[in-house]
Design a protein around this motif. Structure first.
Motif, short mmCIF file in Angstrom:
data_model
loop_
_atom_site.label_atom_id
_atom_site.label_comp_id
_atom_site.label_asym_id
_atom_site.label_seq_id
_atom_site.Cartn_x
_atom_site.Cartn_y
_atom_site.Cartn_z
N PRO A 128 10.95 7.33 0.61
CA PRO A 128 11.23 6.57 1.91
C PRO A 128 11.68 4.95 1.44
O PRO A 128 11.35 4.72 0.24
N THR A 129 12.52 4.36 2.37
CA THR A 129 13.13 3.19 1.77
C THR A 129 12.08 2.25 1.43
O THR A 129 12.35 1.42 0.40
N VAL A 130 10.85 1.97 1.70
CA VAL A 130 9.99 1.01 1.47
C VAL A 130 9.50 1.13 -0.03
O VAL A 130 9.29 0.19 -0.71
N CYS A 131 9.69 2.51 -0.48
CA CYS A 131 9.29 2.66 -1.99
C CYS A 131 10.35 2.45 -2.93
O CYS A 131 10.16 2.62 -4.16
N GLU A 132 11.59 2.21 -2.25
CA GLU A 132 12.91 2.03 -3.31
C GLU A 132 12.97 0.49 -3.63
O GLU A 132 13.72 0.23 -4.12
N VAL A 133 12.09 -0.33 -2.72
CA VAL A 133 12.39 -1.69 -2.89
C VAL A 133 11.16 -2.33 -3.56
O VAL A 133 10.06 -2.19 -3.35
N ALA A 134 11.58 -2.94 -4.85
CA ALA A 134 10.52 -3.64 -5.64
C ALA A 134 9.93 -4.83 -5.01
O ALA A 134 10.68 -5.53 -4.15
N GLU A 135 8.83 -5.31 -5.17
CA GLU A 135 8.23 -6.62 -4.61
C GLU A 135 9.12 -7.81 -5.40
O GLU A 135 9.47 -7.57 -6.50
N GLU A 136 9.32 -8.65 -4.69
CA GLU A 136 9.93 -9.90 -5.06
C GLU A 136 9.51 -10.44 -6.71
O GLU A 136 8.45 -10.65 -6.64
N THR B 219 0.82 -1.37 -0.09
CA THR B 219 0.03 0.06 -0.06
C THR B 219 0.90 1.17 0.14
O THR B 219 0.53 2.26 -0.64
N LYS B 220 1.85 1.23 0.74
CA LYS B 220 2.79 2.36 0.78
C LYS B 220 3.55 2.57 -0.74
O LYS B 220 3.65 3.83 -1.01
N ARG B 221 3.78 1.51 -1.18
CA ARG B 221 4.43 1.55 -2.64
C ARG B 221 3.33 2.24 -3.64
O ARG B 221 3.67 3.14 -4.24
N LYS B 222 2.22 1.84 -3.44
CA LYS B 222 1.13 2.32 -4.41
C LYS B 222 0.91 3.67 -4.03
O LYS B 222 0.88 4.67 -5.37
N ILE B 223 0.96 4.64 -2.76
CA ILE B 223 0.90 5.55 -2.37
C ILE B 223 2.17 6.50 -3.13
O ILE B 223 1.87 7.48 -3.91
N CYS B 224 3.15 6.01 -3.01
CA CYS B 224 4.42 6.69 -3.51
C CYS B 224 4.16 6.81 -4.97
O CYS B 224 4.59 8.01 -5.68
N ASN B 225 3.79 6.08 -5.72
CA ASN B 225 3.51 5.97 -7.04
C ASN B 225 2.45 7.08 -7.44
O ASN B 225 2.83 7.67 -8.15
N MET B 226 1.63 7.01 -6.67
CA MET B 226 0.59 8.15 -6.90
C MET B 226 1.01 9.50 -6.65
O MET B 226 0.70 10.44 -7.14
#
Length: 349
Positions: free
Chosen positions: A316-324, A296-303
């Motif tokens: 933020p670090t969580v948005c720099e990491v792609a899903e596996e 969810t956090k990555r989706k927000i960063c994309n938006m």
């Protein structure tokens, strides 16, 4: 597209070296420019069609103007704007007014005015944006005895935008008390102290509000906000007709708003004592942010990618990491390209 590995991205943006690729387009990481947010903004390109719902129409923007101190403050909702308007009014002789493009340009470029604003980390700001917009379109706004006429009229005209598309947001809620039961300690509700509910930590321990927030993020495209509080920060820093950036002098960090405003006032010859600046509307988070998933956090960063890119804010670090197993799709990148004879920043979105 080719992603550069040994290219000085800032030099390309400033045209200090030519584009090394024939297609004239490549991507780069947010926050990687050697430029201040205000300088990066001047190279930002906003697609007026894609972001039409974010950008206010017309050629006049609301700003606080102090002719005495030659200072213009552009408000951005949920980015310390309440504090800024208080300081401008109480200490710097500022007055809110609709200001035209010609006035902004004339005052800043020809008369020496400073044009400033405050920005905020986009992921953290989105949590506040959502909660403000959630409150403003809640069923309690339909109570004509409790709600100011203008707010009630706005609610009646706009509620379908939310209730038709996100009906789960207000399940089981008909009044403000119903909402507060999900985040306010029982002793306050039973002790007739509901006015204290926004001053204490939330009890959303089982995540009812957090789950609804996650569903909303899943369904929201980021392009059709129903409330101004959901708009991108960048959309408040451009002229509505052209999409061109305002001639900002500086963009300050909203995380240290009190110290920054004291410094601004000091530079204008006004001293504000420590502790004299009231903070704007502050309240603990109502939903349990600890329960929000990384996806969810990555989706927000994309938006919010345009804010990250145009304001040169590190992710933020969580948005720099792609899903596996997915090396690119869930990361946020910025795009640089040549457009109409200049080099622009856009979001990779």
């Amino acid at each position: 597209m080719i992603s550069p590995t040994k290219v000085n991205v800032t030099s390309l943006l400033l045209r200090e070296q030519p584009f090394p690729y024939s297609d004239k387009v490549f991507k780069f990481q947010p926050g990687s420019l050697s430029l201040s947010p205000a300088k990066a903004l001047q190279h930002c390109h906003i697609n007026l069609t894609t972001y039409a719902s974010h950008i206010p129409g017309g050629n006049h923007l609301l700003a606080s103007v102090s002719h005495h101190h030659k200072l213009l403050y552009k408000t951005i909702p949920k980015s310390s704007s309440s504090t800024g308007r208080i300081v401008m009014s109480h200490y710097l002789q500022g007055t809110d007014r609709r200001t035209s493009r010609d006035e902004f340009t004339n005052w800043t470029l020809h008369k020496g005015y400073d044009l400033i604003s405050f920005i905020r980390e986009p992921l953290d700001r989105f949590y506040s944006q959502y909660e403000e917009a959630f409150y403003r379109i809640g069923p309690w706004m339909g109570d004509k005895e409790m709600t100011p006429p203008k707010m009630n009229q706005w609610y009646e005209a706009n509620k379908h935008k939310v209730l038709d598309r996100y009906p789960y947001l207000y399940e089981g809620m008909e009044s403000m008390t119903d909402y507060r039961r999900l985040y306010c300690p029982r002793e306050l509700l039973e002790g007739y102290k509901e006015h204290k509910c926004d001053e204490v930590p939330s009890i959303d321990v089982n995540g009812t509000l957090a789950r609804r927030f996650e569903k909303f993020v899943r369904d929201y495209d980021g392009l059709h906000p129903w409330d101004v509080h959901l708009n991108l920060q960048v959309s408040h820093l451009v002229f509505g007709i052209s999409g061109d950036p305002l001639p900002m002098t500086r963009l300050y960090n909203g995380s240290d708003v009190t110290r920054e405003w004291r410094s601004i006032a000091h530079a204008k010859g006004v001293e504000i004592n420590d502790g004299d600046i009231p903070r704007g509307r502050q309240r603990p988070r109502r939903f349990n942010v600890d329960l929000i998933s990384d996806g969810t956090k990555r989706k927000i960063c994309n938006m919010m990618a345009l804010d990250y890119c145009c304001l040169n804010i590190k992710l933020p670090t969580v948005c720099e990491v792609a899903e596996e197993g997915n090396t690119d799709a869930n990361n946020v990148f910025c795009k640089m390209r040549e457009l109409d004879g200049r080099v622009t920043i856009e979001s990779w979105w």
